[in-house]
Design a protein around this motif. Structure first.
Motif, mmCIF file in Angstrom:
data_model
loop_
_atom_site.group_PDB
_atom_site.id
_atom_site.type_symbol
_atom_site.label_atom_id
_atom_site.label_comp_id
_atom_site.label_asym_id
_atom_site.label_seq_id
_atom_site.Cartn_x
_atom_site.Cartn_y
_atom_site.Cartn_z
ATOM 1 N N GLY A 185 7.278 11.078 6.924
ATOM 2 C CA GLY A 185 8.029 10.368 7.948
ATOM 3 C C GLY A 185 7.070 9.698 8.907
ATOM 4 O O GLY A 185 5.868 9.583 8.647
ATOM 5 N N GLY A 186 7.585 9.223 10.019
ATOM 6 C CA GLY A 186 6.762 8.495 10.995
ATOM 7 C C GLY A 186 5.839 9.447 11.741
ATOM 8 O O GLY A 186 6.281 10.273 12.530
ATOM 9 N N CYS A 187 4.529 9.310 11.470
ATOM 10 C CA CYS A 187 3.543 10.243 12.032
ATOM 11 C C CYS A 187 3.049 9.733 13.385
ATOM 12 O O CYS A 187 2.350 8.706 13.446
ATOM 13 N N ARG A 188 3.403 10.398 14.429
ATOM 14 C CA ARG A 188 2.917 10.084 15.773
ATOM 15 C C ARG A 188 2.837 11.400 16.545
ATOM 16 O O ARG A 188 3.563 12.344 16.235
ATOM 17 N N LEU A 224 -13.000 2.276 4.735
ATOM 18 C CA LEU A 224 -13.764 1.024 4.681
ATOM 19 C C LEU A 224 -14.855 1.037 5.736
ATOM 20 O O LEU A 224 -15.983 0.604 5.511
ATOM 21 N N ARG A 225 -14.485 1.519 6.941
ATOM 22 C CA ARG A 225 -15.486 1.688 8.005
ATOM 23 C C ARG A 225 -15.701 3.179 8.188
ATOM 24 O O ARG A 225 -14.801 3.976 7.881
ATOM 25 N N ALA A 253 -5.633 6.564 2.219
ATOM 26 C CA ALA A 253 -5.979 5.128 2.333
ATOM 27 C C ALA A 253 -4.824 4.283 1.820
ATOM 28 O O ALA A 253 -4.212 4.594 0.799
ATOM 29 N N GLY A 254 -4.526 3.222 2.527
ATOM 30 C CA GLY A 254 -3.437 2.353 2.112
ATOM 31 C C GLY A 254 -3.044 1.425 3.235
ATOM 32 O O GLY A 254 -3.646 1.444 4.317
ATOM 33 N N PRO A 306 -4.218 -2.309 -1.489
ATOM 34 C CA PRO A 306 -4.332 -0.941 -0.950
ATOM 35 C C PRO A 306 -3.326 0.060 -1.507
ATOM 36 O O PRO A 306 -3.628 1.253 -1.592
ATOM 37 N N LEU A 325 -12.527 1.629 -1.833
ATOM 38 C CA LEU A 325 -11.987 2.405 -2.959
ATOM 39 C C LEU A 325 -11.478 1.530 -4.093
ATOM 40 O O LEU A 325 -11.139 2.034 -5.162
ATOM 41 N N ALA A 360 -10.363 7.000 8.601
ATOM 42 C CA ALA A 360 -10.452 6.355 9.913
ATOM 43 C C ALA A 360 -9.066 5.935 10.413
ATOM 44 O O ALA A 360 -8.943 5.323 11.475
ATOM 45 N N GLY A 385 -8.980 7.168 3.646
ATOM 46 C CA GLY A 385 -8.254 6.627 4.804
ATOM 47 C C GLY A 385 -8.568 7.420 6.063
ATOM 48 O O GLY A 385 -7.759 7.511 6.990
ATOM 49 N N SER A 426 2.766 9.386 0.288
ATOM 50 C CA SER A 426 3.848 8.462 -0.006
ATOM 51 C C SER A 426 4.645 8.293 1.294
ATOM 52 O O SER A 426 4.109 8.546 2.386
ATOM 53 N N SER A 427 5.881 7.865 1.199
ATOM 54 C CA SER A 427 6.606 7.529 2.434
ATOM 55 C C SER A 427 8.105 7.722 2.256
ATOM 56 O O SER A 427 8.647 7.574 1.144
HETATM 57 N N1 NAD Z 1 1.627 6.160 9.769
HETATM 58 C C1 NAD Z 1 2.745 6.689 9.328
HETATM 59 O O1 NAD Z 1 3.608 7.066 10.108
HETATM 60 C C2 NAD Z 1 2.974 6.840 7.838
HETATM 61 C C3 NAD Z 1 4.248 7.231 7.400
HETATM 62 C C4 NAD Z 1 4.455 7.406 6.040
HETATM 63 C C5 NAD Z 1 3.419 7.211 5.148
HETATM 64 N N2 NAD Z 1 2.192 6.815 5.605
HETATM 65 C C6 NAD Z 1 1.116 6.612 4.635
HETATM 66 O O2 NAD Z 1 0.017 7.414 5.048
HETATM 67 C C7 NAD Z 1 -1.204 6.749 4.749
HETATM 68 C C8 NAD Z 1 -2.037 6.605 6.011
HETATM 69 O O3 NAD Z 1 -1.326 5.816 6.942
HETATM 70 P P1 NAD Z 1 -1.979 5.412 8.347
HETATM 71 O O4 NAD Z 1 -0.859 5.180 9.293
HETATM 72 O O5 NAD Z 1 -3.049 6.361 8.692
HETATM 73 O O6 NAD Z 1 -2.593 4.007 7.977
HETATM 74 P P2 NAD Z 1 -3.866 3.303 8.668
HETATM 75 O O7 NAD Z 1 -3.776 1.860 8.376
HETATM 76 O O8 NAD Z 1 -3.994 3.741 10.082
HETATM 77 O O9 NAD Z 1 -5.050 3.959 7.834
HETATM 78 C C9 NAD Z 1 -5.229 3.669 6.473
HETATM 79 C C10 NAD Z 1 -6.704 3.549 6.232
HETATM 80 O O10 NAD Z 1 -6.906 3.215 4.844
HETATM 81 C C11 NAD Z 1 -8.066 2.441 4.788
HETATM 82 N N3 NAD Z 1 -8.122 1.643 3.572
HETATM 83 C C12 NAD Z 1 -7.265 0.662 3.181
HETATM 84 N N4 NAD Z 1 -7.710 0.095 2.051
HETATM 85 C C13 NAD Z 1 -8.852 0.735 1.692
HETATM 86 C C14 NAD Z 1 -9.778 0.586 0.627
HETATM 87 N N5 NAD Z 1 -9.638 -0.373 -0.307
HETATM 88 N N6 NAD Z 1 -10.846 1.412 0.579
HETATM 89 C C15 NAD Z 1 -11.016 2.361 1.536
HETATM 90 N N7 NAD Z 1 -10.177 2.548 2.581
HETATM 91 C C16 NAD Z 1 -9.110 1.734 2.656
HETATM 92 C C17 NAD Z 1 -7.991 1.532 6.033
HETATM 93 O O11 NAD Z 1 -9.271 1.047 6.393
HETATM 94 C C18 NAD Z 1 -7.372 2.454 7.064
HETATM 95 O O12 NAD Z 1 -8.326 3.013 7.945
HETATM 96 C C19 NAD Z 1 -0.818 5.417 4.103
HETATM 97 O O13 NAD Z 1 -0.853 5.562 2.714
HETATM 98 C C20 NAD Z 1 0.601 5.196 4.583
HETATM 99 O O14 NAD Z 1 1.321 4.378 3.698
HETATM 100 C C21 NAD Z 1 1.962 6.628 6.932
#
Ligand code: NAD
Length: 252
Positions: free
Chosen positions: A166-169, A31-32, A67-68, A82, A47, A9, A7, A106-107
């Motif tokens: 938590g909420g990542c920003r 993926l990219r 990734a997810g 995912p 993946l 990217a 994940g 996880s979350s």
């Molecule tokens: N963003 C948040 O605040 C937050 C909070 C809690 C948990 N999370 C978890 O953290 C992780 C990352 O979140 P994020 O916000 O960066 O998400 P995002 O969508 O920005 O990035 C996830 C990346 O996973 C890649 N991906 C998805 N399916 C794939 C596959 N089959 N093969 C390869 N790559 C694949 C996507 O292309 C994407 O770039 C996730 O598991 C999400 O559930 C995020």
């Protein structure tokens, strides 16, 4: 340590990778093709492909699996691939390759069902020792990921630390994020500590030290040595009003 980051990217990786670069030998996948920060091996691909996941895990000490699909409002069709299929592929590949530690994203949504105080088994903040209580389908898929990880950890195949992020920003976008916000430095600290922590399996809520927190961080403090340095209250005067990042239920 040689670390595979999936994940790479995505948004969370964008906050995390600058903090891991230079400290670890990184292999990045998505993926990219992700934009590397500093020297890193970049291997784009899907993946869900078992052979690809196995090739990626070969020769690394640890996997940070990000990734997810992070969108809580999405339906099963977009979540199961995912968030259910992919983590099982990665866990299986990591176990087969003899990877020492997987850090699984996880979350807080795995415990989001406890958000109303009336839903809690005890008074006070929401604790990692309580049974999972997801607030949405997304949270349910994350519960599955933790359960799959535990199967591998219990079998002795590998060790997994699940981080209930938590909420990542960079900063809390609105006041609705104040209870779950996870700032970049605390995210980086949590992942670094999770890579080294002396635990076989655990699932830990990770937010910044937010004054209005609804989640307890004691388990992460105790087992990982997590000591958050940021807090959302610092943005009290600058953040606009907005809804909570946790779901209000009602998905069925
Ligand atoms: N963003 C948040 O605040 C937050 C909070 C809690 C948990 N999370 C978890 O953290 C992780 C990352 O979140 P994020 O916000 O960066 O998400 P995002 O969508 O920005 O990035 C996830 C990346 O996973 C890649 N991906 C998805 N399916 C794939 C596959 N089959 N093969 C390869 N790559 C694949 C996507 O292309 C994407 O770039 C996730 O598991 C999400 O559930 C995020």
């Amino acid at each position: 340590m040689r670390v595979l980051v999936t994940g790479a990217a995505g948004g969370v990786a964008g906050l995390l990778l600058p903090q891991l670069a230079g400290e670890h030998e990184l292999r990045l996948t998505d993926l990219r093709a992700p934009q590397p920060v500093g020297p890193a091996e970049v291997v784009p691909g899907d993946l869900a492909d078992r052979g690809f996941a196995e090739r990626l895990c070969a020769g690394v000490d640890a996997v940070v699996h990000l990734a997810g699909n992070p969108r809580p409002n999405e339906g099963w069709d977009r979540l199961l691939g995912p968030n259910v299929e992919v983590p099982t592929r990665v866990l299986a590949a990591a176990a087969q390759a003899g990877v020492r530690r997987v850090v699984l994203a996880s979350s807080v949504h795995v415990l989001g069902g406890y958000r109303p105080p009336a839903a809690r088994p005890a008074s006070g903040p929401i604790r990692d020792s309580w049974p999972p209580h997801p607030c949405c389908r997304y949270g349910a898929t994350k519960v599955f990921g933790e359960a799959a990880a535990r199967v591998y950890a219990d079998s002795g195949a590998l060790s997994v630390v699940c981080l209930r992020l938590g909420g990542c920003r960079p900063v809390p976008p609105t006041r609705g994020w104040f209870d779950t916000w996870l700032g970049p430095a605390d995210l980086g600290q949590a992942v670094r500590r999770a890579l080294w922590a002396d635990v076989r399996f655990g699932a830990y809520t990770i937010t910044s030290a937010n004054t209005r927190a609804v989640f307890d961080l004691d388990a992460a403090r105790r087992d990982l040595g997590y000591a958050p340095v940021l807090g959302s209250e610092a943005y009290r005067d600058s953040a606009p009003d907005g809804p909570s990042t946790l779901c209000r239920g009602g998905q069925g």
